[in-house]
Scaffold this active site. Structure first.
Site, mmCIF file in Angstrom:
data_model
loop_
_atom_site.group_PDB
_atom_site.id
_atom_site.type_symbol
_atom_site.label_atom_id
_atom_site.label_comp_id
_atom_site.label_asym_id
_atom_site.label_seq_id
_atom_site.Cartn_x
_atom_site.Cartn_y
_atom_site.Cartn_z
ATOM 1 N N ALA A 1 0.863 -1.174 0.000
ATOM 2 C CA ALA A 1 0.000 0.000 0.000
ATOM 3 C C ALA A 1 0.903 1.229 0.000
ATOM 4 O O ALA A 1 2.078 1.145 0.330
ATOM 5 C CB ALA A 1 -0.877 -0.019 1.247
ATOM 6 N N GLU B 1 3.989 -5.786 6.912
ATOM 7 C CA GLU B 1 3.188 -4.788 7.629
ATOM 8 C C GLU B 1 3.513 -4.714 9.108
ATOM 9 O O GLU B 1 3.489 -3.644 9.722
ATOM 10 C CB GLU B 1 1.691 -5.090 7.467
ATOM 11 C CG GLU B 1 1.103 -4.728 6.115
ATOM 12 C CD GLU B 1 1.185 -5.863 5.107
ATOM 13 O OE1 GLU B 1 2.015 -6.784 5.291
ATOM 14 O OE2 GLU B 1 0.427 -5.827 4.118
ATOM 15 N N GLU C 1 -0.867 -9.167 -1.310
ATOM 16 C CA GLU C 1 -2.314 -9.397 -1.203
ATOM 17 C C GLU C 1 -2.987 -9.352 -2.575
ATOM 18 O O GLU C 1 -3.946 -10.081 -2.829
ATOM 19 C CB GLU C 1 -2.932 -8.374 -0.242
ATOM 20 C CG GLU C 1 -2.504 -8.645 1.204
ATOM 21 C CD GLU C 1 -3.005 -7.591 2.183
ATOM 22 O OE1 GLU C 1 -2.590 -6.419 2.015
ATOM 23 O OE2 GLU C 1 -3.807 -7.926 3.065
ATOM 24 N N GLY D 1 0.376 -5.120 0.737
ATOM 25 C CA GLY D 1 -0.753 -5.026 -0.187
ATOM 26 C C GLY D 1 -0.412 -5.611 -1.553
ATOM 27 O O GLY D 1 -1.281 -6.135 -2.247
HETATM 28 N N1 3HC Z 1 4.637 3.465 0.103
HETATM 29 C C1 3HC Z 1 5.148 4.674 -0.197
HETATM 30 N N2 3HC Z 1 6.435 4.898 -0.460
HETATM 31 C C2 3HC Z 1 7.248 3.847 -0.420
HETATM 32 C C3 3HC Z 1 6.805 2.561 -0.115
HETATM 33 C C4 3HC Z 1 5.423 2.379 0.156
HETATM 34 N N3 3HC Z 1 4.912 1.187 0.440
HETATM 35 N N4 3HC Z 1 7.848 1.711 -0.139
HETATM 36 C C5 3HC Z 1 8.909 2.445 -0.460
HETATM 37 N N5 3HC Z 1 8.563 3.735 -0.624
HETATM 38 C C6 3HC Z 1 9.447 4.846 -1.012
HETATM 39 C C7 3HC Z 1 10.520 5.085 0.017
HETATM 40 O O1 3HC Z 1 10.067 5.927 1.040
HETATM 41 C C8 3HC Z 1 11.613 5.709 -0.811
HETATM 42 O O2 3HC Z 1 11.270 7.050 -1.000
HETATM 43 P P1 3HC Z 1 12.417 8.164 -1.119
HETATM 44 O O3 3HC Z 1 13.229 7.769 -2.291
HETATM 45 O O4 3HC Z 1 11.645 9.401 -1.276
HETATM 46 O O5 3HC Z 1 13.186 8.088 0.170
HETATM 47 C C9 3HC Z 1 11.459 5.011 -2.164
HETATM 48 O O6 3HC Z 1 10.132 4.462 -2.166
HETATM 49 C C10 3HC Z 1 12.441 3.878 -2.392
HETATM 50 O O7 3HC Z 1 12.400 3.009 -1.259
HETATM 51 P P2 3HC Z 1 13.725 2.385 -0.638
HETATM 52 O O8 3HC Z 1 14.744 3.426 -0.492
HETATM 53 O O9 3HC Z 1 13.296 1.638 0.564
HETATM 54 O O10 3HC Z 1 14.160 1.413 -1.813
HETATM 55 P P3 3HC Z 1 14.831 -0.026 -1.727
HETATM 56 O O11 3HC Z 1 15.042 -0.445 -3.115
HETATM 57 O O12 3HC Z 1 15.943 -0.007 -0.742
HETATM 58 O O13 3HC Z 1 13.708 -0.989 -1.081
HETATM 59 C C11 3HC Z 1 11.516 -1.948 -0.802
HETATM 60 C C12 3HC Z 1 12.523 -1.264 -1.774
HETATM 61 C C13 3HC Z 1 12.059 -3.313 -0.379
HETATM 62 C C14 3HC Z 1 10.235 -2.107 -1.547
HETATM 63 C C15 3HC Z 1 11.336 -1.068 0.452
HETATM 64 O O14 3HC Z 1 11.045 0.242 0.028
HETATM 65 C C16 3HC Z 1 10.236 -1.497 1.369
HETATM 66 O O15 3HC Z 1 10.420 -2.382 2.162
HETATM 67 N N6 3HC Z 1 9.075 -0.818 1.278
HETATM 68 C C17 3HC Z 1 7.987 -1.000 2.190
HETATM 69 C C18 3HC Z 1 7.233 -2.267 1.940
HETATM 70 C C19 3HC Z 1 6.076 -2.360 2.896
HETATM 71 O O16 3HC Z 1 6.192 -2.150 4.076
HETATM 72 N N7 3HC Z 1 4.918 -2.709 2.341
HETATM 73 C C20 3HC Z 1 3.741 -2.837 3.138
HETATM 74 C C21 3HC Z 1 3.026 -1.539 3.179
HETATM 75 S S1 3HC Z 1 1.662 -1.587 4.264
HETATM 76 C C22 3HC Z 1 0.464 -2.366 3.422
HETATM 77 O O17 3HC Z 1 0.689 -2.804 2.359
HETATM 78 C C23 3HC Z 1 -0.876 -2.424 4.093
HETATM 79 C C24 3HC Z 1 -1.818 -3.348 3.388
HETATM 80 O O18 3HC Z 1 -1.781 -4.606 3.995
HETATM 81 C C25 3HC Z 1 -3.247 -2.852 3.451
#
Ligand code: 3HC
Ligand code: NAI
Length: 684
Positions: free
Chosen positions: A63, A125, A105, A102
């Site tokens: 998400a 998450e 999912e 997400g």
């Molecule tokens: N939403 C918004 N922005 C995000 C994001 C997300 N889910 N994931 C990454 N970004 C942004 C980062 O903030 C970063 O922004 P910046 O360049 O402005 O600092 C940019 O994308 C690049 O991210 P990374 O520097 O972390 O890039 P990497 O290549 O090192 O890693 C990744 C990529 C493994 C995808 C890592 O970004 C990550 O782990 N992201 C989060 C994944 C996550 O937690 N997903 C679950 C979200 S909650 C959810 O899905 C709820 C649902 O169940 C309803």
């Protein structure tokens, strides 16, 4: 505005493609585009199967976290995925990069999942204080079973495509072009009569009694790792609901639990840390296109505790290291420790024997500084003594090629003074690793007055390469981390003279969420560190503890008495010693409340953090949070000291500090803290 999602019709297969850089987060526009694509595929009779895939570096990584806490926009992900799952044509997710949260999912709502070998799949998450809230807690256990779902959801670590194929999470791992493979796979399954629907599958679910047994065993085994966090238990409750209830009922529980977490302080704090960690890598006045110095070879001075650990970071990343020592024995000893650590990694399954050998083969030891001539970066990790450090830097200046970075691992000393010992202060920087340096994630990068932007940008980039989280600090005593440790330590030591017991102070810290308290920490590190070693010179409590052989865990007694399993218990001897020293110092022993311990040990840290900000020694409050989370075990779910202060209320922090102002003249109130408290502001 053009949609980040497009469709391509390949004869009878509709391919829905998202392109929302950098990580294909499921923003409102992406969800709207997906919905339009799903409807197009469902309504067009020529379409026999639908592929969902992404352009760019990754499948949907979750998400869009930036939307959290803002008014929801339609369609919501849960509804969208229910609609996707109901499409009466086979749907195939084609995964590359990371399918996370997400994103995973989305794939679970499809009938089939294929992935390239390098893909990673997970539900992280929990690391944001949340749970998979778009049906993930209900669909995942139906596909991979309860044990695997628990493992994935409660720890949030991704699994490889290969492991996912074994567990049934992925139907096929495909080599070659994913887009073509997905269309071929779609045609292959299109002719089948039935397609697996995650939410109605029950074949992988155990009965409730069996699920409860698995849950109980899981909690027994992992309780310590998840202590204090709300989200792991919520994930467990939802997975249990998947076993107990039909999907439609289970998702209601999931929604309730998700909303509770989303609106709570823990998730707020953990989401703050997600962005804080990424923000920390950015230096305000160092542009992204600053030229970098190519780091092909690293030199290290000192093969002691830190030098060895620091070397491992580079060796493991495939960068050759040359270590300089004063004596051959010191080199041998250092090499032995590094070798043993690598063997430990092999035994623990974190490395193969070949990888460990490969790393060790990249290491060279020498007694001659001239062997560092062609290094691109040299890190000094010798004794913490200014004269020794200056001498080392003079030698480096003589021997190491121009253009190389000269770094010091000093814990407290003035980087500018060290830099002035060379003729190239713009190439000198502090790289403060934390012990054990091969494990701890934090790297404090100390920016000297003359350190060049190119040097800073290079070190920040290199930090990421070796798996560290880097934070920039200014030159001041103890930089960010150790400087804030001081008030905590000083107040803890004063409190025991005023009547608090060491174990009471430690208990307050452990209840707060630290892995251990300050006295347990001292016992672990060794009370003899920095002791003058003269048993007849007893001027402080610590002198007496050392003189009596109470050096900590290593001698079986320190502040605590230790049994053969290194379990500590309160010591009567120490209690009597403290009482004697208190009397000598004219300190009256009184009852001290847990609240006072928190106010004097933790609020003073917040105050010191505020002073660090005020002086510009940290770029932003969130950097301070990152330092304490990754360097000192501050509990993640509070978001770090400055975020915790924000959530506690800065007025409360100020009131707590004012209450004890008379006993704590060492820590004058930060004007920034006071101002923010008065205006209802926050640090973050
Ligand atoms: N939403 C918004 N922005 C995000 C994001 C997300 N889910 N994931 C990454 N970004 C942004 C980062 O903030 C970063 O922004 P910046 O360049 O402005 O600092 C940019 O994308 C690049 O991210 P990374 O520097 O972390 O890039 P990497 O290549 O090192 O890693 C990744 C990529 C493994 C995808 C890592 O970004 C990550 O782990 N992201 C989060 C994944 C996550 O937690 N997903 C679950 C979200 S909650 C959810 O899905 C709820 C649902 O169940 C309803
Ligand atoms: P250590 O005593 O374990 O190792 C120092 C090593 O440097 C010794 O092996 C010594 O022989 C060698 N050495 C000393 N002078 C030398 C010289 N002129 N040339 C070559 N080798 C020389 O010390 P430790 O703990 O590794 O600390 C090193 C530095 O790291 C210090 O500045 C310390 O403050 C800092 N540091 C230490 C941490 C810790 O927890 N131990 C944590 C973070 C930083």
């Amino acid at each position: 505005m053009t949609s980040p999602v497009r469709t391509e019709l390949h004869e009878d297969v509709l391919v829905i493609i998202s392109d929302n850089p950098p990580v294909n987060a499921l923003s409102a526009a992406v969800r709207q585009g997906l919905q339009a694509g799903i409807r197009e595929g469902a309504e067009n009779d020529a379409v026999k199967a639908i592929v969902v895939r992404c352009d760019g570096r990754t499948f949907h990584a979750g998400a869009d976290i930036t939307e959290f806490g803002k008014p929801p926009q339609q369609p919501g992900l849960p509804e969208l995925l229910d609609e996707l799952e109901k499409v009466a044509k086979p749907t195939i997710a084609a995964i590359h990069g990371t399918a996370l949260g997400g994103g995973l999912e989305v794939t679970l709502a499809c009938n089939y999942r294929i992935a390239v070998p390098s893909a990673k799949l997970g539900v992280p998450e929990v690391k944001l204080g949340l749970l998979p809230g778009a049906g993930g807690t209900q669909r995942l256990p139906r596909i991979v079973g309860v044990e695997q779902a628990l493992q994935m959801a409660v720890f949030g670590n991704p699994v490889s495509a290969g492991a996912a194929e074994k567990s049934g999470l992925v139907d096929k791992v495909v080599e070659g072009d994913l887009a073509d493979a997905a269309i071929a796979f779609a045609r292959e399954v299109a002719s089948k009569d039935d397609h697996p629907v995650s939410s109605t599958r029950n074949d992988m679910l155990p009965n409730l009694a069996e699920a409860d047994r698995i849950l109980e065993e899981f909690k027994q085994k992992n309780g310590r790792k998840i202590r204090g966090f709300d989200a792991p238990a919520a994930n467990m409750r939802c997975i249990r609901a998947a076993v107990e209830l039909p999907y439609e009922e289970g998702v209601k529980i999931e929604r309730e639990e998700f909303m509770k977490l989303m609106t709570g302080d823990q998730s707020k704090a953990q989401r703050h840390l997600f962005f804080a960690e990424r923000q920390a890598a950015k230096i305000d006045d160092v542009p992204a296109d600053t030229p970098l110095i190519d780091i092909q070879k690293v030199g290290i001075i000192g093969a002691g505790t830190m030098g060895g650990g620091i070397a491992m970071n580079f060796l493991s990343a495939g960068i050759p290291v040359t270590t300089v020592e004063m004596r051959q024995e010191a080199l041998e000893r250092g090499r032995g420790v590094v070798g043993k650590n690598y063997q430990g990694n092999v035994k623990g399954g974190r490395m193969t024997e070949a990888q460990a050998k490969g790393a060790m083969d990249l290491w060279t030891g020498t007694l001659d500084y001239a062997d560092l001539a062609d290094c691109d970066l040299v890190i000094e990790a010798v004794f913490e003594n200014m004269d020794v450090k200056k001498e080392v830097f003079q030698k480096l200046d003589q021997h190491v090629k121009q253009g190389a970075i000269l770094a010091s691992n000093t814990s407290y000393l003035d980087i500018d003074e060290i830099a002035a010992a060379t003729g190239r202060p713009e190439f000198v920087v502090g790289t403060h690793f934390f012990s054990p340096a091969n494990i701890m994630k934090l790297l404090e990068v100390v920016r000297g007055e003359k350190t060049s932007k190119s040097v800073l940008a290079t070190v920040m980039k290199l930090a990421k390469k070796i798996g560290k989280v880097a934070v920039v600090a200014g030159v001041c005593d103890g930089f960010i981390g150790n400087r804030m440790l001081k008030p905590r330590q000083v107040e803890a030591n004063k409190l025991i003279m005023e009547g608090a017991k060491p174990w009471d102070i430690d208990r307050v810290f452990v209840e707060f969420g630290f892995p251990m308290g300050p006295f347990q920490m001292s016992d672990l590190a060794g009370l003899d560190i920095g002791w003058h070693r003269d048993e007849n010179r007893v001027e402080t409590l610590r002198d007496e503890l050392c003189a009596k052989g109470r050096w900590g865990q290593k001698t079986g007694k320190g502040f605590y008495d230790y049994d053969e399993n290194r379990r500590g218990s309160p010591s009567d001897e120490v209690e009597a010693m403290i009482a004697k020293w208190a009397e000598k110092e004219g300190k009256e022993q009184r009852h001290i409340s847990d609240e006072e311990i928190r106010e004097r040990c933790l609020y003073t840290m917040v105050n010191e953090g505020a002073r660090i900000l005020e002086e510009g020694m940290a770029q932003r409050a969130s950097d301070i949070d990152v330092v304490w989370i990754y360097g000192y075990g501050w509990p993640r779910y509070t978001g770090g000291p400055m975020m915790w202060a924000d959530l506690t209320g800065l007025d409360k922090i100020v009131a707590g500090l004012e209450k004890h102002a008379a006993e704590m003249p060492e820590w004058p109130m930060s004007s920034l803290l006071k101002e923010k408290a008065a205006s209802g502001g926050t640090f973050n």
